[in-house]
Design an enzyme around this catalytic site. Structure first.
Site, PDB file in Angstrom:
ATOM      1  N   SER A   1       4.665 -10.498  -2.705  1.00  0.00           N
ATOM      2  CA  SER A   1       4.914  -9.115  -2.357  1.00  0.00           C
ATOM      3  C   SER A   1       3.825  -8.159  -2.836  1.00  0.00           C
ATOM      4  O   SER A   1       3.841  -6.974  -2.504  1.00  0.00           O
ATOM      5  CB  SER A   1       6.255  -8.669  -2.948  1.00  0.00           C
ATOM      6  OG  SER A   1       6.237  -8.715  -4.366  1.00  0.00           O
TER       7      SER A   1
ATOM      8  N   LYS B   1       1.234  -1.240  -8.421  1.00  0.00           N
ATOM      9  CA  LYS B   1       2.104  -1.645  -7.321  1.00  0.00           C
ATOM     10  C   LYS B   1       3.196  -0.604  -7.106  1.00  0.00           C
ATOM     11  O   LYS B   1       3.678   0.004  -8.065  1.00  0.00           O
ATOM     12  CB  LYS B   1       2.711  -3.016  -7.650  1.00  0.00           C
ATOM     13  CG  LYS B   1       3.495  -3.666  -6.520  1.00  0.00           C
ATOM     14  CD  LYS B   1       3.922  -5.069  -6.930  1.00  0.00           C
ATOM     15  CE  LYS B   1       4.743  -5.745  -5.852  1.00  0.00           C
ATOM     16  NZ  LYS B   1       5.114  -7.138  -6.230  1.00  0.00           N
TER      17      LYS B   1
ATOM     18  N   SER C   1       4.764 -13.654  -6.122  1.00  0.00           N
ATOM     19  CA  SER C   1       4.264 -12.415  -5.523  1.00  0.00           C
ATOM     20  C   SER C   1       2.892 -11.976  -6.009  1.00  0.00           C
ATOM     21  O   SER C   1       2.290 -11.082  -5.427  1.00  0.00           O
ATOM     22  CB  SER C   1       5.268 -11.282  -5.765  1.00  0.00           C
ATOM     23  OG  SER C   1       6.427 -11.494  -5.015  1.00  0.00           O
TER      24      SER C   1
END
Length: 472
Positions: free
Chosen positions: A157, A82, A181
């Protein structure tokens, strides 16, 4: 050259092929890079791809497998990180105009562990600015789209990681979860997402809300998630919140099935409004769990929504960021971050202290509930995916992402393990997931129950031959 479509393989399948000399890490890496070339323009999952570095790492991995000196079962498996996670030699833009393209000079703990295991890091996946909301768009890279319908959001996210996992642009994908997320985008894209017990998957530098943030895997199978956890789920001194006691083998007991498990099923936690199609798919999954041998008891856990004190903690983090910026920098922030910051301006230190006390009482209530039940089952998200570039469904009376994700952040407050398990589709063909949450340090049981369900009800993934069809 392997005759197997390596681009469709799981991490476990790749590892087995490497061990039997039927495929090489370089072939697998090139297959993953090919899928990125084919699909990424349509979904914008990856924001940085290191083709040269990935092929070099894969070449070294192939040499190790050839010598019988592989570093781990995931040696040579292509993975993504990420964009909030530091990877040496790659930028960490965090989805923010406040950052630069300067490459990081260090690896964060999950990156470090993946390198030590020989995994091939393909690149970085998209996130909203500093991971602040439950969808994935930002002013640097734009929005990530849902592979099932590119007019819709994949959630966030970790939306980039979820889209990459759904299209198998790499076999293992690292997500982060401070309020849902991992689980929100896993549900919206039909993949498996697991948030471990807080502190068992170390991170550094700390997240904006460090006591809420969990690092975890986003994969197509539970076996792959366990393989990844066997690497990243190890203590690191660099994380001041890291704890010891992780399973020696996260995959232990995975095949033990559901017999003997007592699962509390709460369709709405007593306070949430759930889309009827989501509710129907999750109820069907609860019935299936019972058919597979679990004792499933429908129950209201008996606690009130923690949204107010979660927002107090969450919005205060935005205020801290906002107050640290100059005037010019503030103008570069996502307007939603600014709105959250301004909402927190009138809160006092005493208000925040009381929110932390409420959090402690809430955590105690959940842990007490888990004394009577092994797992708690809910929907993962209250609604199906909605339009991209929106924080809330257009036309709704909602103003914040926490209003449509009432099932996820409670388990960040309590720091308990929780997973989103794909369980079918709406009439429009959009994925639905159910959530399984366990008591602290009961991660293996969550993984075990997830696997029992998915073994009996395999997940389906988008199959598209080219980006034009995907975008259509």
């Amino acid at each position: 050259m392997s005759e197997t479509d390596l681009g469709s393989c799981t991490a476990a399948q790749l590892s087995d092929l490497f061990a039997r000399r039927e495929a090489s890490p370089l072939e697998a890496t090139r297959a993953a890079l090919d899928r990125i070339d084919r699909y990424n323009d349509a979904v914008n999952a990856y924001v940085h791809v290191d083709r040269e570095g990935a092929e070099a790492a894969a070449t070294e991995s192939a040499r190790r497998w050839g010598q019988g000196a592989q570093l781990s079962p995931i040696d040579g498996v292509p993975v993504s990180m990420k964009d909030l996670t530091e990877v040496k030699g790659m930028p960490a833009r965090d989805g923010s105009l406040l950052t630069s393209d300067k490459p990081c000079d260090r690896d964060a703990p999950p990156t470090e562990r993946m390198r030590e295991a020989g995994a091939v890091i393909l690149g970085k996946t998209n996130t909203p600015e500093f991971g602040w909301k439950g969808v994935t768009d930002n002013r640097v890279f734009g929005a990530t789209m849902n592979p099932w319908d590119t007019s819709l959001t994949p959630g966030g996210s970790s939306g980039g990681a979820a889209a990459a996992a759904a299209l198998n642009m790499g076999a293992l994908h690292q997500g982060g979860d401070s309020g849902g997320s991992i689980r929100i985008p896993a549900s919206f894209t039909g993949v498996y997402g697991f948030k471990p017990t807080f502190g068992w998957t170390p991170q550094w530098p700390p997240a904006k809300t460090p006591t809420l943030s969990h690092i975890g895997p986003m994969t197509r199978t539970v076996d792959d998630a366990a393989m990844m956890l066997n690497v990243i789920g190890r203590y690191s001194y660099r994380d001041p919140y890291a704890t010891r006691g992780q399973p020696e083998d996260w995959a232990r007991d995975l095949d033990d099935g559901l017999k003997g498990l007592r699962i509390a099923f709460s369709p709405d936690l007593g306070y949430a409004t759930v889309d009827p199609q989501v509710a129907a798919r999750v109820r069907e999954a609860a019935e299936r769990l019972e058919e597979l041998g679990a004792e499933v008891v429908e129950i209201d856990p008996g606690f009130e929504s923690p949204i107010k004190f979660f927002q107090m903690i969450w919005f205060t983090a935005s205020l801290d960021l906002y107050k640290s910026c100059t005037g010019d920098e503030c103008a570069k922030l996502d307007p939603g971050i600014v709105a959250n910051a301004k909402a927190a301006e009138d809160w006092t230190a005493l208000d925040h202290f009381r929110a932390l006390s409420e959090r402690a009482r809430f955590t105690q209530a959940l842990e007490r509930f888990n004394q009577d039940y092994h797992l708690l089952m809910t929907p993962s998200v209250a609604i199906p995916p909605f339009e991209v570039n929106q924080e809330v469904p257009p036309g709704s009376d909602m103003s914040d992402w926490t209003e449509w994700s009432p099932f996820s952040y409670p388990f960040n407050l309590s720091q308990q393990p929780a997973a989103s398990v794909p369980c079918g589709f709406t009439a429009d063909g959009l994925p639905v997931g159910f959530q399984l949450a366990g008591g602290k340090f009961d991660d293996v049981r969550v993984l075990r129950a997830s696997k029992a369900y998915l073994d009996a009800n395999p997940a389906r993934f988008p199959t598209v031959p080219n980006p034009a069809e995907l975008a259509a």
